[in-house]
Design a protein around this motif. Structure first.
Motif, PDB file in Angstrom:
ATOM      1  N   LEU A 172       0.953  -1.039  -0.061  1.00 38.59           N
ATOM      2  CA  LEU A 172      -0.092  -0.347  -0.465  1.00 38.59           C
ATOM      3  C   LEU A 172       0.788   1.018   0.034  1.00 38.59           C
ATOM      4  O   LEU A 172       1.035   2.623  -0.509  1.00 38.59           O
ATOM      5  CB  LEU A 172      -0.690  -0.066   0.811  1.00 38.59           C
ATOM      6  CG  LEU A 172      -2.024  -1.225   1.480  1.00 38.59           C
ATOM      7  CD1 LEU A 172      -2.272  -0.954   2.775  1.00 38.59           C
ATOM      8  CD2 LEU A 172      -3.514  -0.882   0.442  1.00 38.59           C
ATOM      9  N   LEU A 219       2.439   1.706  -3.547  1.00 39.68           N
ATOM     10  CA  LEU A 219       0.795   2.085  -4.193  1.00 39.68           C
ATOM     11  C   LEU A 219       0.942   3.873  -4.055  1.00 39.68           C
ATOM     12  O   LEU A 219       1.160   4.463  -5.018  1.00 39.68           O
ATOM     13  CB  LEU A 219      -0.850   1.245  -4.012  1.00 39.68           C
ATOM     14  CG  LEU A 219      -1.603   1.891  -4.798  1.00 39.68           C
ATOM     15  CD1 LEU A 219      -1.596   2.159  -6.029  1.00 39.68           C
ATOM     16  CD2 LEU A 219      -2.212   0.728  -4.270  1.00 39.68           C
ATOM     17  N   TYR A 220       0.644   4.074  -2.531  1.00 38.28           N
ATOM     18  CA  TYR A 220       0.976   5.455  -2.753  1.00 38.28           C
ATOM     19  C   TYR A 220       1.848   6.639  -2.715  1.00 38.28           C
ATOM     20  O   TYR A 220       1.847   7.300  -3.266  1.00 38.28           O
ATOM     21  CB  TYR A 220       0.356   5.655  -0.950  1.00 38.28           C
ATOM     22  CG  TYR A 220      -0.697   7.237  -0.250  1.00 38.28           C
ATOM     23  CD1 TYR A 220      -1.423   7.377  -1.659  1.00 38.28           C
ATOM     24  CD2 TYR A 220       0.733   8.113  -0.405  1.00 38.28           C
ATOM     25  CE1 TYR A 220      -1.975   8.483  -1.287  1.00 38.28           C
ATOM     26  CE2 TYR A 220       0.119   9.491   0.071  1.00 38.28           C
ATOM     27  CZ  TYR A 220      -1.280  10.247  -0.790  1.00 38.28           C
ATOM     28  OH  TYR A 220      -1.667  10.682   0.310  1.00 38.28           O
ATOM     29  N   VAL A 267      -6.110   7.407  -5.824  1.00 35.30           N
ATOM     30  CA  VAL A 267      -5.850   5.900  -5.242  1.00 35.30           C
ATOM     31  C   VAL A 267      -6.373   5.118  -3.573  1.00 35.30           C
ATOM     32  O   VAL A 267      -6.377   4.038  -3.682  1.00 35.30           O
ATOM     33  CB  VAL A 267      -4.230   5.777  -5.321  1.00 35.30           C
ATOM     34  CG1 VAL A 267      -3.885   4.436  -4.031  1.00 35.30           C
ATOM     35  CG2 VAL A 267      -3.628   5.689  -6.927  1.00 35.30           C
ATOM     36  N   MET A 303      -8.243   2.444  -2.984  1.00 41.06           N
ATOM     37  CA  MET A 303      -7.741   1.070  -1.641  1.00 41.06           C
ATOM     38  C   MET A 303      -8.483   0.837  -0.926  1.00 41.06           C
ATOM     39  O   MET A 303      -8.955   0.283  -0.041  1.00 41.06           O
ATOM     40  CB  MET A 303      -6.438   2.113  -1.015  1.00 41.06           C
ATOM     41  CG  MET A 303      -5.106   1.907  -1.767  1.00 41.06           C
ATOM     42  SD  MET A 303      -3.973   2.335  -0.453  1.00 41.06           S
ATOM     43  CE  MET A 303      -4.481   4.112  -0.302  1.00 41.06           C
ATOM     44  N   ASN A 304     -10.190   2.254  -0.243  1.00 43.43           N
ATOM     45  CA  ASN A 304     -10.857   1.863   0.420  1.00 43.43           C
ATOM     46  C   ASN A 304     -12.282   1.193  -0.359  1.00 43.43           C
ATOM     47  O   ASN A 304     -12.392  -0.480   0.549  1.00 43.43           O
ATOM     48  CB  ASN A 304     -11.096   2.695   0.831  1.00 43.43           C
ATOM     49  CG  ASN A 304     -12.775   2.790   1.261  1.00 43.43           C
ATOM     50  OD1 ASN A 304     -12.562   2.290   2.873  1.00 43.43           O
ATOM     51  ND2 ASN A 304     -13.448   3.642   0.916  1.00 43.43           N
ATOM     52  N   LYS A 329     -10.613  -2.559  -0.277  1.00 43.44           N
ATOM     53  CA  LYS A 329     -10.891  -3.378   1.478  1.00 43.44           C
ATOM     54  C   LYS A 329     -12.188  -4.071   1.415  1.00 43.44           C
ATOM     55  O   LYS A 329     -12.045  -4.653   1.872  1.00 43.44           O
ATOM     56  CB  LYS A 329     -10.271  -2.439   2.323  1.00 43.44           C
ATOM     57  CG  LYS A 329     -10.618  -2.866   3.856  1.00 43.44           C
ATOM     58  CD  LYS A 329     -10.423  -1.588   4.310  1.00 43.44           C
ATOM     59  CE  LYS A 329     -12.242  -0.707   4.723  1.00 43.44           C
ATOM     60  NZ  LYS A 329     -12.438   0.663   5.615  1.00 43.44           N
ATOM     61  N   TYR A 370     -11.853  -0.163 -11.701  1.00 40.20           N
ATOM     62  CA  TYR A 370     -12.391  -0.878 -10.614  1.00 40.20           C
ATOM     63  C   TYR A 370     -13.246  -1.304 -10.973  1.00 40.20           C
ATOM     64  O   TYR A 370     -14.365  -1.874 -10.799  1.00 40.20           O
ATOM     65  CB  TYR A 370     -11.850  -0.145  -9.589  1.00 40.20           C
ATOM     66  CG  TYR A 370     -12.945  -0.459  -8.580  1.00 40.20           C
ATOM     67  CD1 TYR A 370     -12.153  -1.645  -7.421  1.00 40.20           C
ATOM     68  CD2 TYR A 370     -13.967   0.286  -8.287  1.00 40.20           C
ATOM     69  CE1 TYR A 370     -13.559  -1.807  -6.568  1.00 40.20           C
ATOM     70  CE2 TYR A 370     -15.156  -0.125  -7.106  1.00 40.20           C
ATOM     71  CZ  TYR A 370     -14.956  -0.996  -6.640  1.00 40.20           C
ATOM     72  OH  TYR A 370     -15.600  -1.815  -5.557  1.00 40.20           O
ATOM     73  N   TRP A 376      -1.956   9.076   4.661  1.00 38.04           N
ATOM     74  CA  TRP A 376      -1.016   8.253   3.644  1.00 38.04           C
ATOM     75  C   TRP A 376      -0.063   8.263   3.778  1.00 38.04           C
ATOM     76  O   TRP A 376       0.939   7.534   3.966  1.00 38.04           O
ATOM     77  CB  TRP A 376      -1.876   8.129   2.463  1.00 38.04           C
ATOM     78  CG  TRP A 376      -2.791   7.242   2.435  1.00 38.04           C
ATOM     79  CD1 TRP A 376      -4.866   7.896   2.482  1.00 38.04           C
ATOM     80  CD2 TRP A 376      -3.217   5.493   2.899  1.00 38.04           C
ATOM     81  NE1 TRP A 376      -5.522   6.080   3.344  1.00 38.04           N
ATOM     82  CE2 TRP A 376      -4.796   5.226   2.775  1.00 38.04           C
ATOM     83  CE3 TRP A 376      -2.746   4.671   3.077  1.00 38.04           C
ATOM     84  CZ2 TRP A 376      -5.097   4.013   3.303  1.00 38.04           C
ATOM     85  CZ3 TRP A 376      -2.695   3.425   3.366  1.00 38.04           C
ATOM     86  CH2 TRP A 376      -4.368   2.585   3.218  1.00 38.04           C
ATOM     87  N   ASN A 381      -2.101  -0.823   9.783  1.00 37.43           N
ATOM     88  CA  ASN A 381      -3.124  -0.769   8.929  1.00 37.43           C
ATOM     89  C   ASN A 381      -4.434  -0.430   9.846  1.00 37.43           C
ATOM     90  O   ASN A 381      -5.432   0.015   9.088  1.00 37.43           O
ATOM     91  CB  ASN A 381      -3.031  -3.066   8.163  1.00 37.43           C
ATOM     92  CG  ASN A 381      -2.290  -2.248   7.025  1.00 37.43           C
ATOM     93  OD1 ASN A 381      -2.076  -1.738   6.500  1.00 37.43           O
ATOM     94  ND2 ASN A 381      -2.053  -3.347   6.711  1.00 37.43           N
ATOM     95  N   ASN A 440      -7.958   2.486   8.758  1.00 36.93           N
ATOM     96  CA  ASN A 440      -9.078   1.565   8.327  1.00 36.93           C
ATOM     97  C   ASN A 440     -10.515   1.263   9.014  1.00 36.93           C
ATOM     98  O   ASN A 440     -10.761   1.019   8.550  1.00 36.93           O
ATOM     99  CB  ASN A 440      -8.298  -0.242   7.530  1.00 36.93           C
ATOM    100  CG  ASN A 440      -7.317   0.262   6.339  1.00 36.93           C
ATOM    101  OD1 ASN A 440      -8.198   0.818   5.839  1.00 36.93           O
ATOM    102  ND2 ASN A 440      -6.433  -0.139   6.157  1.00 36.93           N
TER     103      ASN A 440
END
Length: 797
Positions: free
Chosen positions: A143, A146-147, A159, A163-164, A167, A225, A765, A790, A794
Motif C-alpha cells: 500500500l 502504491l501511494y 488511489v 484502496m478503500n 478493502k 475498478y 496516507w 493498517n 482503516n
C-alpha cells in the motif's frame, strides 16, 4: 436507447459468433490437415538456440549461486541481476504484456521503443527495490508503494478511493470464491486499464500536460475498478457454489437486463443466507455501471454494450454446459471460448473510450483463445473435480466415444503456430515471447503435478504427432530462461494476500486474547478498612478502567515485549497496567468540562458526568500514581534498567501534559500543519512511542532499533489522530461510541479543519508511508506493527 439495445442483442451475438466460426474453421482445418506442424517445429528449433546451451564454465563458476525460488522476490531479483539475466527477463515480460494486454504488434518500431523505455526504467527500479526491504513485500505490491506512485502521478484521491473499495470488496468475497485469486484478478484488471491509459498518454509525449495526465490516470483507476468488479462479482460468483441454482438464474437475469436496457434493475426482495452479500454486490455493481456509462463518450456506449453483452452471453453459454451431455459439437465447445476470451480484452478499450488502434481488434480477437486454452490447461484437474465443462475436461471424458472431438492440446499448439506465422508475421520477438510463455506454462504444470502425473496426462493429450511433442517435451526438460515477471507478481500477490489474511486473523486473535488478559488485570483491588474517600477514588478509577477500551498501548507493549523480545509475560504485567492507567488518566482529563467537555467515552457516560469534575480530576491523579507504583514493582530486571524506564516514562508523561496544554491553548486558533503535527505527537504519538520503547528498554535493544521504532511511533501516532479527526467528521456515532462533530462544536483545529477531508486523507496516507518506511529499517519484519498500522487507518471506531 434502451429499446434499441434489446433489439440489437441477437444481432450482436450472431455477428460475433459468425466471426468466431470463421476463425475456428481456419484452426480446425489446420488441426485436421496437420499443416501447422512443420512450421511450428521449425519455430521451436529457432527458438531453442537461445534457450538450450551448453555452459560448463558458467555452471562451474556459479556453484553456490543456484537459482532461488521465484517466490522469494528479493533474492530472485538479486540473482537475475547478478547473473546478467534481468534485462532479458524484463524484455520478454514487458513485451508479453504489450502483446497480451495492450494488443500491440511487437514488430512496430514505436512499440519497440516504448518497450525499451519501460524495461530500462523497470530494471533500475527493481534493482533498487530488491536491494532493500529485508524480506518485506515488494514496493509495487505494498500500500505504501502504491501511494508513493500516486503522489508521483498526482492521483492520490483516486488511489485512496480504490484502496478503500478494495478493502470493502475483500471483506465481501466468500471463502468458496477463492478470495485471494478474486482480489488478484480485480487488481490485475485495474492495472491493465491504467496501463492502457498510460500508453495513450505516452504516445503523445510533450503534448499532454501533467494535470491532464493525472486526470486521465484518475479516470482510468476508477474505470478499472468499475469494470474489474465484474470479475469477482459476476464471473467468479456465478462459477462458484455460493448461490443456488434459483439465485444464479435470478442474478443472471438482472445482469442481462442491465446490459440490454442500460439500467441496473432494482434488487427487490432477496432473502436467505446470501441476502447481505447480494445487497452489497448490487450496490457496488450499480455504482460501477453508472460510472462507466457516465464517463464514456457517446460514440463508444453502443460498442461497450455490444462487447459486454457478447462477453456475458458467451460466458453464460459456457457456464450452463453439463459435463454429462455427450453431444456437444466442437463449435459449441469452442465458439463461446473464442468470444469470451477476445471480448473481455476488447471491452477495456471501449470502457476507456480509447481511439482507434490499427490492427488491435484483429490481434486481440485471434489472440484470446491462446490465453484461454493455456488457463484451461492449468486448471483442468480442478475443473474435472468441479464437473465444469472446458475443452480439456470434455475431451478427457469423451475422447474414446467421440473421435470427432478436437484435442484441445493440439488446438493450443495450432493457435500458437497460427499466431506466430499468420497474425504476427513470423516476427522473431513474438515467436520468442509466445514460445517462452508456452514452455513456461508446461514447466509450471509439471512442477505442480509432479513428473508422474504430468507424463500421464501428456500421454493422452500429446499422443498425436509424436516427433513434434518429443521436441516440445525436450524443451520442457532442458530449456531455461522462460519465466515471466507477471507470473512472479501473480504468485507473490496471492502469497501476500494469503499471508496478510492469516496475519490479520492472528493480529485480531492476539488483540482479543491479550486484551482479555489485560482487562482481567486492570481493576484496582479495594482492600478492607479503606477510608471512604479512597474507596470512592478506587470505584471511580475502576469505572473508567471498565469501559470498552481498545487497550492498544498495553497490547502493543505485550507483543513487542513477549513475542519480539522474549520477555517473560508475567514479568511485564505491571508495565501493561501502568500504560493503561496513564492512558485512562489522560482520557479523564481530556473529557473534563475545562478541556474538551465530552459527555461520553468508550460507549458510556464520562467520569465527570457520573461523579463530578473534582472526583474526575482526583481519579486521574490517582491513576498516574498507580502507574508509577506499577512500574516500580517490575521485578526480574536490572534495577538500573527499571530506573531508566521510569525516567523515560516520567519524561513522556510530562510531554503528554505539554501536548494537552498546547491543544487547549490552540482552541479557536488557526493552527499551521506543523503546529498541529507537534500537538498531535505530544498528545497521541508519545503514547505509541512509549508502548514500543519501554519493552525495548527492558530488553536492552540497541539505539538504532529504538530510533526506528520512535520514527514509526511518531508517524503512526499522527496517522491515528488524523483517522480520529476523519471519524469525528464522517463517522457513525453508534459505531464510535461517542458523539461526532465534537471538534467543530469545540472550535478545535484538526487535520480536517485545516486540510479538509480529502487533504486529511492524503496527510494520513503520507504518515502511513513514513511509518512503513521506518519499519523497513528494522532488522526483521514485525507483521504485528504492519497490521496495527493498517488497523489504525482503516478502523471504523
Amino acid at each position: 436507447m434502451n429499446v434499441e439495445l434489446t433489439d440489437y442483442a441477437d444481432l450482436w451475438y450472431q455477428q460475433a459468433e459468425q466471426k468466431a466460426a470463421r476463425y475456428f474453421e481456419t484452426l480446425h482445418a489446420q488441426v485436421t490437415d496437420q499443416t501447422y506442424v512443420d512450421g511450428l517445429a521449425e519455430d521451436i528449433r529457432l527458438w531453442s538456440r537461445k534457450h538450450i546451451r551448453r555452459q560448463p564454465w558458467l555452471s562451474f563458476m556459479s556453484r553456490g549461486t543456484g537459482k532461488p525460488d521465484s517466490r522469494d522476490y528479493h533474492r530472485y531479483m538479486r540473482w537475475l541481476n547478478y547473473t546478467g539475466k534481468l534485462k532479458d527477463y524484463l524484455d520478454r515480460s514487458v513485451s508479453y504484456i504489450y502483446m497480451r494486454d495492450l494488443g500491440k504488434a511487437l514488430d512496430c518500431p514505436k512499440t519497440q521503443s516504448r518497450i525499451k523505455q519501460v524495461v530500462n526504467g523497470l530494471e533500475q527500479f527493481l534493482i533498487r527495490s530488491a536491494g532493500t526491504g529485508g524480506g518485506q513485500q515488494p514496493p509495487f505490491i505494498s500500500l505504501a508503494g502504491l501511494y508513493r506512485w500516486a503522489q508521483k502521478e498526482g492521483v492520490e484521491s483516486a488511489v485512496i478511493w480504490v484502496m478503500n473499495k478494495l478493502k470493502n470488496v475483500a471483506g465481501h468475497i466468500p471463502e468458496d470464491m477463492n478470495p485471494e485469486h478474486a482480489q488478484r484478478k480485480l487488481i490485475k484488471i485495474i492495472v491493465g486499464v491504467v496501463m492502457h491509459a498510460i500508453e495513450e498518454v505516452e504516445e503523445s509525449p510533450g503534448e499532454i500536460f501533467p494535470a491532464e495526465r493525472a486526470r486521465r490516470l484518475d479516470h482510468a483507476i476508477r474505470l478499472g475498478y468499475s469494470y474489474g468488479l465484474t470479475y469477482p462479482y459476476i464471473d467468479d460468483l456465478l462459477d462458484s457454489g455460493v448461490l443456488n441454482d434459483q439465485e444464479k438464474e435470478r442474478y443472471s437475469r438482472m445482469i442481462r437486463s442491465a446490459l440490454l436496457t442500460g439500467t441496473v434493475p432494482a434488487l427487490g426482495t432477496w432473502t436467505g443466507t446470501n441476502m447481505n452479500l447480494i445487497r452489497f454486490i448490487h450496490a457496488e455493481l450499480r455504482e460501477a455501471f453508472e460510472y462507466i456509462k457516465g464517463h464514456q463518450r457517446p460514440e463508444f456506449r453502443m460498442l461497450f454494450f455490444e462487447q459486454s453483452y457478447v462477453f456475458f452471453h458467451s460466458q453464460h453459454l459456457d457456464r450452463v454446459k453439463d459435463l454429462s451431455n455427450a453431444d456437444y459439437t466442437n463449435e459449441e465447445l469452442y465458439l463461446p471460448i473464442i468470444l469470451k476470451s477476445s471480448s473481455s480484452r476488447l471491452i477495456v478499450r471501449s470502457v476507456l473510450s480509447a481511439p482507434e488502434d490499427e490492427g488491435f481488434d484483429q490481434r486481440t480477437f485471434y489472440y484470446g483463445i491462446y490465453n484461454q486454452l493455456a488457463d484451461d490447461f492449468a486448471d483442468m484437474f480442478d475443473d474435472m473435480r468441479d464437473g465444469a465443462v472446458t475443452p480439456y475436461t470434455y475431451f478427457l471424458k469423451y475422447r474414446e466415444q467421440r473421435p470427432d472431438l478436437i484435442n484441445p492440446y493440439e488446438l493450443y499448439w495450432t493457435v500458437i503456430a497460427h499466431l506466430i506465422r499468420n497474425v504476427y508475421r513470423s516476427d522473431a520477438m513474438t515467436r520468442e515471447v509466445i514460445l517462452d510463455r508456452a514452455i513456461n506454462g508446461l514447466k509450471r504444470c509439471k512442477a505442480r503435478l509432479g513428473s508422474d502425473q504430468y507424463n500421464e496426462i501428456m500421454s493422452v493429450l500429446a499422443s498425436g504427432q509424436p516427433e513434434l511433442h518429443r521436441l516440445i517435451q525436450r524443451m520442457v526438460r532442458k530449456a531455461d530462461d522462460v519465466d515471466f515477471l507477471d507470473k512472479l507478481l501473480r504468485d507473490q500477490m496471492v502469497t501476500i494476500l494469503k499471508n496478510e489474511r492469516q496475519q490479520q486473523e492472528e493480529f485480531f486473535d492476539t488483540v482479543q486474547s491479550v486484551r482479555e488478559q489485560i482487562n482481567n488485570q486492570l481493576r484496582i483491588a479495594e482492600p478492607e478498612n479503606l477510608p471512604p474517600m479512597k474507596t470512592s477514588l478506587i470505584e471511580a478509577a475502576n469505572y473508567s478502567l471498565d469501559g470498552d477500551g481498545k487497550r492498544l498501548r498495553p497490547i502493543l507493549t505485550w507483543v513487542m515485549g513477549v513475542k519480539e523480545y522474549g520477555l517473560d509475560a508475567s514479568a511485564i504485567i505491571p508495565l501493561l497496567k501502568s500504560l493503561e492507567y496513564m492512558h485512562t488518566a489522560s482520557l479523564i482529563f481530556d473529557d473534563l468540562p475545562s478541556q474538551d467537555n465530552a459527555s461520553t467515552r468508550r460507549g458510556r457516560a464520562t467520569l465527570h458526568e457520573v461523579y463530578d469534575s473534582s472526583t474526575a480530576e482526583l481519579t486521574g491523579l490517582y491513576l498516574i500514581q498507580k502507574a508509577t507504583e506499577e512500574q516500580a514493582s517490575l521485578s526480574g530486571f536490572d534495577p538500573k534498567v527499571v530506573l531508566r524506564l521510569m525516567r523515560y516514562s516520567s519524561q513522556k508523561a510530562g510531554e503528554m501534559c505539554m501536548g494537552q496544554a498546547m491543544d487547549l491553548q490552540s482552541k479557536g486558533a488557526a493552527l499551521t500543519l506543523q503546529e498541529l503535527n507537534r500537538i498531535c505527537f505530544y498528545k497521541t504519538g508519545i503514547a505509541f512511542e512509549a508502548s514500543l520503547v519501554m519493552p525495548a528498554i527492558l530488553a536492552r535493544v540497541n539505539e538504532t532499533e529504538i530510533s526506528a521504532l520512535k520514527r514509526y511511533a511518531y508517524h503512526a501516532g499522527i496517522a491515528f489522530q488524523i483517522k480520529d479527526d476523519l471519524l469525528d467528521a464522517e463517522g457513525d456515532q453508534v459505531v464510535l461510541g461517542k458523539p461526532t462533530r465534537q471538534d467543530v462544536e469545540n472550535n478545535t483545529s484538526t487535520f480536517v479543519t485545516i486540510l479538509g477531508i480529502e487533504g486529511a486523507k492524503r496527510e494520513m496516507w503520507e504518515h502511513y508511508c513514513l511509518a512503513m518506511e521506518a519499519l523497513d529499517e528494522l532488522p526483521r519484519p514485525i507483521a504485528f506493527l504492519t497490521h496495527l498500522l493498517n488497523y489504525m487507518v482503516n478502523r471504523e471506531n
